[in-house]
Scaffold this motif. Structure first.
Motif, PDB file in Angstrom:
ATOM      1  N   LEU A   1       0.874  -1.180   0.000  1.00 30.86           N
ATOM      2  CA  LEU A   1       0.000   0.000   0.000  1.00 30.86           C
ATOM      3  C   LEU A   1       0.905   1.223   0.000  1.00 30.86           C
ATOM      4  N   LEU A   2       0.826   2.036  -1.058  1.00 32.82           N
ATOM      5  CA  LEU A   2       1.774   3.144  -1.216  1.00 32.82           C
ATOM      6  C   LEU A   2       1.204   4.465  -0.698  1.00 32.82           C
ATOM      7  N   PHE A   3       2.073   5.206  -0.002  1.00 34.20           N
ATOM      8  CA  PHE A   3       1.763   6.563   0.458  1.00 34.20           C
ATOM      9  C   PHE A   3       2.837   7.517  -0.052  1.00 34.20           C
ATOM     10  N   GLY A   4       2.431   8.618  -0.628  1.00 33.14           N
ATOM     11  CA  GLY A   4       3.401   9.618  -1.067  1.00 33.14           C
ATOM     12  C   GLY A   4       3.696  10.611   0.046  1.00 33.14           C
ATOM     13  N   VAL A   5       4.945  11.058   0.106  1.00 32.35           N
ATOM     14  CA  VAL A   5       5.340  12.088   1.071  1.00 32.35           C
ATOM     15  C   VAL A   5       6.096  13.169   0.299  1.00 32.35           C
ATOM     16  N   ILE A   6       5.590  14.411   0.333  1.00 27.74           N
ATOM     17  CA  ILE A   6       6.288  15.468  -0.413  1.00 27.74           C
ATOM     18  C   ILE A   6       6.656  16.631   0.509  1.00 27.74           C
ATOM     19  N   ASP A   7       7.584  17.451   0.043  1.00 26.50           N
ATOM     20  CA  ASP A   7       8.034  18.606   0.819  1.00 26.50           C
ATOM     21  C   ASP A   7       6.922  19.655   0.901  1.00 26.50           C
ATOM     22  N   ASP A   8       6.945  20.427   2.001  1.00 27.39           N
ATOM     23  CA  ASP A   8       5.892  21.419   2.245  1.00 27.39           C
ATOM     24  C   ASP A   8       5.747  22.435   1.106  1.00 27.39           C
ATOM     25  N   ASP A   9       6.856  22.812   0.487  1.00 24.85           N
ATOM     26  CA  ASP A   9       6.751  23.846  -0.552  1.00 24.85           C
ATOM     27  C   ASP A   9       6.074  23.327  -1.827  1.00 24.85           C
ATOM     28  N   LEU A  10       5.783  22.033  -1.887  1.00 24.22           N
ATOM     29  CA  LEU A  10       5.077  21.481  -3.054  1.00 24.22           C
ATOM     30  C   LEU A  10       3.573  21.339  -2.789  1.00 24.22           C
ATOM     31  N   LYS A  11       3.130  21.804  -1.606  1.00 20.50           N
ATOM     32  CA  LYS A  11       1.708  21.633  -1.250  1.00 20.50           C
ATOM     33  C   LYS A  11       0.913  22.901  -1.548  1.00 20.50           C
ATOM     34  N   ASN A  12      -0.383  22.726  -1.865  1.00 18.37           N
ATOM     35  CA  ASN A  12      -1.260  23.868  -2.110  1.00 18.37           C
ATOM     36  C   ASN A  12      -2.711  23.487  -1.820  1.00 18.37           C
ATOM     37  N   THR A  13      -3.640  24.427  -2.054  1.00 13.21           N
ATOM     38  CA  THR A  13      -5.018  24.182  -1.619  1.00 13.21           C
ATOM     39  C   THR A  13      -5.706  23.045  -2.380  1.00 13.21           C
ATOM     40  N   PHE A  14      -5.309  22.800  -3.621  1.00 14.42           N
ATOM     41  CA  PHE A  14      -5.955  21.735  -4.405  1.00 14.42           C
ATOM     42  C   PHE A  14      -5.179  20.425  -4.389  1.00 14.42           C
ATOM     43  N   GLY A  15      -4.020  20.426  -3.736  1.00 16.11           N
ATOM     44  CA  GLY A  15      -3.210  19.208  -3.727  1.00 16.11           C
ATOM     45  C   GLY A  15      -2.789  18.815  -5.136  1.00 16.11           C
ATOM     46  N   THR A  16      -2.356  19.805  -5.915  1.00 16.09           N
ATOM     47  CA  THR A  16      -2.053  19.511  -7.328  1.00 16.09           C
ATOM     48  C   THR A  16      -0.944  18.466  -7.479  1.00 16.09           C
ATOM     49  N   ASN A  17      -0.060  18.368  -6.480  1.00 11.42           N
ATOM     50  CA  ASN A  17       1.024  17.381  -6.606  1.00 11.42           C
ATOM     51  C   ASN A  17       0.647  15.979  -6.127  1.00 11.42           C
ATOM     52  N   ALA A  18      -0.650  15.768  -5.866  1.00 16.36           N
ATOM     53  CA  ALA A  18      -1.094  14.394  -5.556  1.00 16.36           C
ATOM     54  C   ALA A  18      -0.963  13.507  -6.779  1.00 16.36           C
ATOM     55  N   ASP A  19      -1.052  14.111  -7.964  1.00 19.39           N
ATOM     56  CA  ASP A  19      -0.992  13.281  -9.179  1.00 19.39           C
ATOM     57  C   ASP A  19      -0.265  13.966 -10.332  1.00 19.39           C
ATOM     58  N   SER A  20       0.592  14.946  -9.988  1.00 18.62           N
ATOM     59  CA  SER A  20       1.399  15.565 -11.047  1.00 18.62           C
ATOM     60  C   SER A  20       2.515  14.599 -11.445  1.00 18.62           C
ATOM     61  N   ASN A  21       3.255  14.967 -12.480  1.00 22.22           N
ATOM     62  CA  ASN A  21       4.357  14.096 -12.895  1.00 22.22           C
ATOM     63  C   ASN A  21       5.485  14.044 -11.868  1.00 22.22           C
ATOM     64  N   ASP A  22       5.481  14.999 -10.918  1.00 23.40           N
ATOM     65  CA  ASP A  22       6.504  14.989  -9.855  1.00 23.40           C
ATOM     66  C   ASP A  22       6.089  14.119  -8.680  1.00 23.40           C
ATOM     67  N   ASN A  23       4.869  13.620  -8.706  1.00 24.87           N
ATOM     68  CA  ASN A  23       4.389  12.862  -7.548  1.00 24.87           C
ATOM     69  C   ASN A  23       5.130  11.525  -7.431  1.00 24.87           C
ATOM     70  N   PRO A  24       5.616  11.222  -6.208  1.00 23.15           N
ATOM     71  CA  PRO A  24       6.410   9.996  -6.047  1.00 23.15           C
ATOM     72  C   PRO A  24       5.642   8.705  -6.370  1.00 23.15           C
ATOM     73  N   ILE A  25       4.330   8.698  -6.170  1.00 26.15           N
ATOM     74  CA  ILE A  25       3.543   7.493  -6.473  1.00 26.15           C
ATOM     75  C   ILE A  25       3.435   7.310  -7.987  1.00 26.15           C
ATOM     76  N   ILE A  26       3.134   8.412  -8.677  1.00 27.91           N
ATOM     77  CA  ILE A  26       3.041   8.360 -10.147  1.00 27.91           C
ATOM     78  C   ILE A  26       4.367   7.872 -10.741  1.00 27.91           C
ATOM     79  N   LYS A  27       5.469   8.315 -10.134  1.00 29.99           N
ATOM     80  CA  LYS A  27       6.779   7.911 -10.658  1.00 29.99           C
ATOM     81  C   LYS A  27       7.119   6.464 -10.295  1.00 29.99           C
ATOM     82  N   ALA A  28       6.708   6.043  -9.100  1.00 30.33           N
ATOM     83  CA  ALA A  28       7.094   4.701  -8.625  1.00 30.33           C
ATOM     84  C   ALA A  28       6.287   3.585  -9.300  1.00 30.33           C
ATOM     85  N   LEU A  29       5.024   3.870  -9.623  1.00 25.76           N
ATOM     86  CA  LEU A  29       4.139   2.789 -10.099  1.00 25.76           C
ATOM     87  C   LEU A  29       4.677   1.995 -11.298  1.00 25.76           C
TER      88      LEU A  29
END
Ligand code: PBG
Ligand code: ZN
Length: 336
Positions: free
Chosen positions: A80-108
């Motif tokens: 079960l995968l969980f992504g962890v990103i740095d605070d400066d990559l966070k915003n109100t819409f969580g755009t980095n939950a599924d951007s190309n920089d997202n660790p889950i998108i890259k790891a899959l």
């Protein structure tokens, strides 16, 4: 003096290990019953221990193959995968939950390539990716915007599915998310290739403390009591499971574990046709770890006892940070 009658002697059933096993039902734990949660960092070369969960690490992508290889060799079947990103990559819409920089998108795609038989589930939530740390999209007054939240959650689930997830597991507890995810998967013709594991019965729990440290996902204000269930609520637990079943969940989960075994049993009895997961959460891990470390309990004995209780109460699969340790425990040794 009271004399026990021969027919009332239970000890005649438990004097030998094989007899004890026959009387225990089929509660043996195997790798099929285990799912291993993994925290994946956005910096590929980094690896760091989670202070509140000794022995559990966050891994950059470049550490994953090396870490998983021996576990898969020992029988590991699902993660079960969980992504962890740095605070400066966070915003109100969580755009980095599924951007190309997202660790889950890259790891899959890499995990699918390295371990073709491993089943990969992805936690779907906004809290690790929003700057406010809540599990949904908020109105200006800080309350949950349900419509935007489930749209966004469904969008993220589809992104993970497209990147190679076998299972998407929404943990956000927004009303209607299972229906929204199923519909979104259907729109891209993925309903036959992706399973939805609903964190259906998820309580607002103090046992999540270490996890929020691990995934840097603590709410910046308030708490999660307006979307996670009150610990005393039997009724909402039943209604949450019923709702998610009606919206098309493929599998169900109860979370946390040990303190909610009654809910687990009830959920299994009501929905015997659905695989049931139980999450032995971060606080449970920490509690057992520290008690064992301080010699208050024997780790192996107590862990096995708890896992057996979870199976007895109806679990088909146990999500646990102890998975590597349990896989070692399961390596067959003659018992008799
Ligand atoms: C995020 C999420 C949480 C957990 C899994 N997904 C934390 C929370 O809801 O606050 C908890 C897992 C654990 O404690 O091990 N929604
Ligand atoms: Zn969340």
């Amino acid at each position: 003096m009271y004399q026990v009658e021969a027919k009332n002697r239970l000890q005649s059933s438990i004097f030998h290990p094989l007899l004890r096993e026959w009387h225990s039902g089929n509660l043996q734990i195997t790798p099929v019953n285990l799912m291993y949660p993994i925290f994946i960092l956005n910096s590929p070369d980094e690896k760091n221990e989670i202070i509140s969960m000794p022995g559990v690490y966050r891994y950059g992508i470049n550490h994953l193959e090396e870490m998983l290889k021996p576990l898969v060799a020992k029988g590991l079947k699902s993660v079960l995968l969980f992504g962890v990103i740095d605070d400066d990559l966070k915003n109100t819409f969580g755009t980095n939950a599924d951007s190309n920089d997202n660790p889950i998108i890259k790891a899959l795609p890499l995990l699918r390539k390295w371990f073709p038989d491993l089943v990969i589930a992805c936690d779907v939530c906004l809290c690790p990716y929003t700057n406010h740390g809540h599990c949904g999209i908020l109105y200006d007054d800080g309350t949950i915007n349900n419509k935007e939240s489930i749209n966004r959650i469904a969008e993220i689930a589809v992104s993970y599915a497209k990147a190679g997830a076998h299972i998407v597991a929404p943990s956000d507890m927004m009303d209607g998310r299972i229906g929204a995810i199923k519909k979104a998967l259907d729109n891209v013709n993925l309903t036959n290739k992706v399973s939805v594991l609903s964190y259906a019965v998820k309580f607002a729990s103090g046992f999540y403390g270490p996890f929020r440290d691990a995934s840097k996902s603590s709410p910046k204000f308030g708490d999660r009591k307006c979307y996670q269930l009150p610990p005393g609520s039997n009724g909402l637990a039943s209604r949450a499971a019923a709702r998610d079943v009606a919206e098309g969940a493929d599998m169900l989960m109860v979370k946390p574990g040990l303190a909610y075994l009654d809910i687990l049993r009830k959920t299994k009895d009501t929905y015997p046709d659905y695989p049931l997961f139980i999450y032995q959460v971060s606080g449970e891990y920490a509690m057992i770890y520290h008690a064992a470390k301080n010699n208050a309990i024997n780790l192996k004995d107590v862990l096995l006892e708890i896992l057996t209780s979870m199976k007895r109460a109806g679990a088909d699969c146990i999500i646990t940070y102890f998975t590597p340790y349990i896989l070692d425990m399961l390596i067959p040794k003659s018992k008799y």
